[in-house]
Design a protein around this motif. Sequence first.
Motif, short mmCIF file in Angstrom:
data_model
loop_
_atom_site.label_atom_id
_atom_site.label_comp_id
_atom_site.label_asym_id
_atom_site.label_seq_id
_atom_site.Cartn_x
_atom_site.Cartn_y
_atom_site.Cartn_z
N LYS A 1 19.75 48.95 12.07
CA LYS A 1 21.04 48.34 12.39
C LYS A 1 21.02 47.60 13.72
O LYS A 1 22.06 47.24 14.25
N TYR A 2 19.82 47.37 14.24
CA TYR A 2 19.69 46.58 15.47
C TYR A 2 20.19 45.16 15.23
O TYR A 2 19.99 44.58 14.17
N THR A 3 20.83 44.62 16.24
CA THR A 3 21.15 43.20 16.21
C THR A 3 19.96 42.41 16.74
O THR A 3 18.98 42.97 17.23
N LEU A 4 20.05 41.10 16.66
CA LEU A 4 18.90 40.26 16.99
C LEU A 4 18.48 40.42 18.44
O LEU A 4 17.28 40.46 18.73
N GLN A 5 19.44 40.51 19.36
CA GLN A 5 19.08 40.59 20.77
C GLN A 5 18.34 41.89 21.09
O GLN A 5 17.38 41.89 21.88
N VAL A 6 18.77 42.99 20.51
CA VAL A 6 18.10 44.27 20.74
C VAL A 6 16.71 44.26 20.11
O VAL A 6 15.75 44.79 20.68
N ALA A 7 16.60 43.66 18.92
CA ALA A 7 15.29 43.58 18.27
C ALA A 7 14.33 42.72 19.09
O ALA A 7 13.14 43.03 19.19
N LEU A 8 14.84 41.65 19.69
CA LEU A 8 13.99 40.81 20.53
C LEU A 8 13.55 41.56 21.77
O LEU A 8 12.40 41.42 22.22
N LYS A 9 14.46 42.35 22.32
CA LYS A 9 14.08 43.17 23.49
C LYS A 9 12.96 44.13 23.12
O LYS A 9 11.99 44.30 23.88
N ALA A 10 13.08 44.78 21.95
CA ALA A 10 12.03 45.70 21.52
C ALA A 10 10.72 44.97 21.28
O ALA A 10 9.64 45.48 21.58
N MET A 11 10.82 43.74 20.76
CA MET A 11 9.62 42.97 20.47
C MET A 11 8.93 42.49 21.75
O MET A 11 7.71 42.49 21.85
N ILE A 12 9.72 42.12 22.75
CA ILE A 12 9.16 41.55 23.97
C ILE A 12 8.66 42.63 24.93
O ILE A 12 7.62 42.49 25.56
N ILE A 13 9.40 43.74 25.02
CA ILE A 13 9.08 44.77 26.01
C ILE A 13 8.34 45.94 25.38
O ILE A 13 7.27 46.34 25.83
#
Length: 289
Positions: free
Chosen positions: A228-240
């Motif tokens: 249920k992650y939104t795009l911004q949280v998923a990008l944070k997980a992907m980047i960090i």
Amino acid sequence: MSDRFERLGWKNKAFDMLNALFLLALMLTMIIPFINVLALSFSSGIASMRPEIVLWPKQFSAEGYQIVWKSLDIWRPLLNSVIVTVIGTTLHVLLSSLAGYVFIYPRLPGKKVMLTFILITMMVPQEAIMIPLYVVNKDLHLINTLSSLVLSGLVSGFSILLMRSFFLNVPYEMSESAKIDGAGEFRIFLTMYLRLAAAGLATVTLFEFVGRWNMFTAPVMFINDSMKYTLQVALKAMIIDTSSNSGTYMVTTNVRMAGIVISILPLIAVYPFVQKYFMKGILLGASKE
């Protein structure tokens, strides 16, 4: 006298030139990072890992977008963001418009008290109410649901006052004439005020759309389920947090930049359609008390 005007004209031209140079430098500080992100997203994985600023793709490749879309399951948080943004923005604009319409009535009981309360809510920083918001959502069993993100910021004092400002530009006598002809309040609101305040609707819609699409604090607070992650949280997980991503691929810089480009594409796509009304709305809303 003519010499004085010539000196003033020269000073004005010098000021305009310096102002233009300053704005150009400011624009470059915003455009160059974006071009760098775009160039890296279309570079190959090895070329994108080099520690340098590039303004043109090196070893042109679209593998970053392919990995983001297929291997990192970016479509799921993208869909979550679309649901939260579309539903949340629609409800926010509707409720703010209704509240703003109510506040145009000159004989509304307790009008000044309610407006004062709305102004006070605008002075409270978001950080001060984070824990109370979490407790409320937990008591309502909304943790780990997209409903918590839709309800977060469902109305705001800024949007209510902005819509009220636009509605005040509509002559009140028009609504009184419509009532004499038998029109009800809701019909007057829909067919008269909303149509005449199209610039205000576009302004509030754009502000809310951008805010909800870029929402980060609320998803981090309320959502623990990665599905249920939104795009911004998923990008944070992907980047960090690269360990949370697929182990098949190394998350290279071009993959991360591709995710960033995908996240801002909807904003770029929406802005041209509302730019005309948005600029008009900002100027008109600022000129009315």
